[in-house]
Structure formats: structure tokens, C-alpha cells
Design a protein around this motif. Structure first.
Motif, PDB file in Angstrom:
ATOM      1  N   SER A 124     -14.406 -17.703  34.277  1.00  0.00           N
ATOM      2  CA  SER A 124     -14.917 -18.232  33.004  1.00  0.00           C
ATOM      3  C   SER A 124     -14.689 -17.552  32.260  1.00  0.00           C
ATOM      4  O   SER A 124     -15.169 -16.426  31.754  1.00  0.00           O
TER       5      SER A 124
ATOM      6  N   PRO B 281     -25.356 -18.336  30.470  1.00  0.00           N
ATOM      7  CA  PRO B 281     -25.565 -19.524  30.833  1.00  0.00           C
ATOM      8  C   PRO B 281     -24.493 -19.282  32.103  1.00  0.00           C
ATOM      9  O   PRO B 281     -24.933 -20.074  33.199  1.00  0.00           O
ATOM     10  N   LEU B 282     -23.769 -18.540  32.592  1.00  0.00           N
ATOM     11  CA  LEU B 282     -22.639 -17.971  33.513  1.00  0.00           C
ATOM     12  C   LEU B 282     -23.620 -17.580  35.295  1.00  0.00           C
ATOM     13  O   LEU B 282     -24.072 -17.704  35.754  1.00  0.00           O
ATOM     14  N   TRP B 283     -24.989 -17.224  33.999  1.00  0.00           N
ATOM     15  CA  TRP B 283     -26.082 -16.188  35.015  1.00  0.00           C
ATOM     16  C   TRP B 283     -26.788 -17.699  36.044  1.00  0.00           C
ATOM     17  O   TRP B 283     -26.983 -17.022  37.333  1.00  0.00           O
ATOM     18  N   ASP B 284     -27.233 -17.718  34.462  1.00  0.00           N
ATOM     19  CA  ASP B 284     -27.949 -18.633  35.156  1.00  0.00           C
ATOM     20  C   ASP B 284     -27.755 -20.079  36.171  1.00  0.00           C
ATOM     21  O   ASP B 284     -28.070 -20.293  36.718  1.00  0.00           O
ATOM     22  N   ASP B 285     -25.997 -20.047  36.036  1.00  0.00           N
ATOM     23  CA  ASP B 285     -25.205 -21.628  36.591  1.00  0.00           C
ATOM     24  C   ASP B 285     -24.984 -21.270  37.327  1.00  0.00           C
ATOM     25  O   ASP B 285     -25.138 -22.145  38.197  1.00  0.00           O
ATOM     26  N   CYS B 286     -24.116 -20.235  37.887  1.00  0.00           N
ATOM     27  CA  CYS B 286     -23.633 -19.324  38.742  1.00  0.00           C
ATOM     28  C   CYS B 286     -24.276 -18.557  39.871  1.00  0.00           C
ATOM     29  O   CYS B 286     -24.041 -18.820  41.367  1.00  0.00           O
TER      30      CYS B 286
ATOM     31  N   PRO C  12     -28.350 -18.753  41.516  1.00  0.00           N
ATOM     32  CA  PRO C  12     -28.028 -19.298  42.555  1.00  0.00           C
ATOM     33  C   PRO C  12     -27.682 -19.344  43.372  1.00  0.00           C
ATOM     34  O   PRO C  12     -28.591 -19.323  44.968  1.00  0.00           O
TER      35      PRO C  12
ATOM     36  N   ARG D 179     -16.780 -17.346  29.650  1.00  0.00           N
ATOM     37  CA  ARG D 179     -18.557 -16.711  29.576  1.00  0.00           C
ATOM     38  C   ARG D 179     -17.929 -14.914  29.849  1.00  0.00           C
ATOM     39  O   ARG D 179     -19.388 -14.523  29.116  1.00  0.00           O
TER      40      ARG D 179
END
Length: 240
Positions: A86, A166-171, A174, A88
Motif C-alpha cells: 500500500s 487508515p492502513l492501520w485501522d482497516d488492515c 483487524p 499509505r
């Protein structure tokens, strides 16, 4: 809840050819030096000796990070984990400093100002020329990136943090919540930005945080994804 087995190994890529030349790299897609390749293989060996296996690998769109990951995984000798590449997690965009030797930049802009851009949280260097910026972005061949016009032509560390979260939160978060083991291969500034968030580091204190090349950090988390431990891989014993 987060399983006790959930682990994040954070790694800055091995030395690049522009690191060796003391140049600002940012989003320029330069490769690893011979030392950088050797560093990556050494990390893989140490991870193998410590008994690590990964469910997920996360890296940037820049080849010095993706190549580091590839060398690590080949040396680790495990089946290919799910891999997310990514933009990001790219290094901070250094704007007009991109490609400059650091000594030359200090002469051109003043050593104090360059130091503030490098180590501070809120200040960004002058923007990169639009055509040069477009060439950098197109060289990355990342279809998930926004359009060139929507991407920054320079970034502060604050900007980098906003991009990484967002990379931390979405990938990543989780995966850790599922109890998975994650390997993240990034860059000095994108990882500094993430550490600022995870460890609650103040805007001024972040200036003193360093992330060394090819020195993995092993992190564990509680059920709310707060950091419970962070140990250099070198401090862990080899598994017999």
C-alpha cells in the motif's frame, strides 16, 4: 478480544542506494544497496531462528520496502503469507528536497530549517514540482493510489500520520484483533508516525525518535490494541 499470540513485527527496510549516498529519498523508488539486501537476509535468518511465522505481511509501494520483505520471506522459508502492498505506508514525501544530498539541502535552505523539516511534526518542505511529482507517482504502478492531483507534493510528519492511519485501522488492527502475526516493512518516517500514535508520543518528543534500518521491533498488544511490550528482535533468544 486480541489473542495473546497476536504479534506485530515492525521493520524499516534495509539500506537503499540513496541512504548510502546520504540523499533525501521520500517517494523516489530507488532500490536496495548490496548492504541493504544482506541486511534483509540477516533479518530473515534471525526471525527464523526465533521461530516466527507470519499470517499477514504489510509493506509500501516502494521497492526498497517490497524487496526487503521479499528477501526476508525467502530467508525465513515459510509459505507466502497474505500480503498487502500500500502507498499509505510509503515514506514521507520530501517535496522539493527529494533526491537532494542532505549537505546540499542544508546549504540551500539552512541547516536549522532542514533539521526542523526532518525531525519536526508539523512543518513540511517546499512542494515538489508538479511534473516531477507526477513522474514519481507513475513510477510506483499502484492502481490503488488516488489520482496524481489528489496526492500531496510534500508532507509533514503529521500529514504522513494521517495517511498511514487508515492502513492501520482497516488492515493491521483487524488482523491483530483476530490473533494473527503481522510483519510490517516500512520506512523511517512512516514508522515514526505510527509509533507516535501507538505510544502517545508528544509533538515535540517525536523529534528524538529514531528507527534504524533492518532492526526489527517485536510488539504485542492488549485486547484494546494498546502496546503491552516492545522488544528488539536481537534481544529475543533463538528457539532451540
Amino acid at each position: 478480544m486480541t489473542s495473546q499470540s497476536a504479534t506485530l513485527v515492525v521493520l524499516r527496510h534495509g539500506q537503499s542506494v540513496w541512504n548510502r549516498a546520504n540523499r533525501f529519498t521520500g517517494w523516489s523508488d530507488v532500490g536496495l544497496s548490496d548492504q541493504g539486501e544482506a541486511d534483509a537476509r540477516r533479518v530473515g535468518e534471525r526471525l527464523r531462528e526465533a521461530g516466527f511465522r507470519f499470517d499477514l505481511a504489510v509493506t509500501s509501494a516502494l521497492s526498497r520496502a517490497t524487496d526487503t520483505l521479499a528477501h526476508v520471506l525467502r530467508t525465513l522459508d515459510q509459505s507466502q503469507p497474505e500480503t498487502v502492498r500500500s502507498w499509505r505506508l510509503n515514506d514521507r514525501h520530501y517535496g522539493a528536497l527529494t533526491g537532494m544530498e542532505k549537505d546540499v539541502a542544508a546549504l540551500a535552505y539552512g541547516a536549522d530549517r532542514v533539521r526542523q523539516w526532518r525531525r519536526g511534526f508539523d512543518l513540511a518542505p517546499p512542494a515538489l514540482d508538479a511534473d516531477l511529482h507526477a513522474a514519481l507517482v507513475h513510477a510506483l504502478h499502484d492502481d490503488a493510489m488516488p489520482s496524481v492531483d489528489a496526492l500531496p507534493r510534500t508532507e509533514s510528519l503529521r500529514d504522513t500520520l494521517r495517511r498511514v492511519l487508515p492502513l492501520w485501522d482497516d488492515c493491521v488492527a483487524p488482523a491483530l484483533t483476530r490473533g494473527q502475526s503481522v510483519l510490517m516493512v516500512g520506512h523511517g518516517n512512516s514508522l515514526r508516525a505510527l509509533f507516535k500514535q501507538l505510544d502517545g508520543i508528544g509533538d515535540d518528543a517525536i523529534a528524538s525518535v529514531e528507527v534504524a534500518h533492518a532492526e526489527p521491533l517485536v510488539m504485542t498488544f492488549d485486547a484494546t490494541l494498546r502496546v503491552t511490550s516492545r522488544v528488539p528482535l536481537a534481544a529475543l533468544p533463538a528457539r532451540r
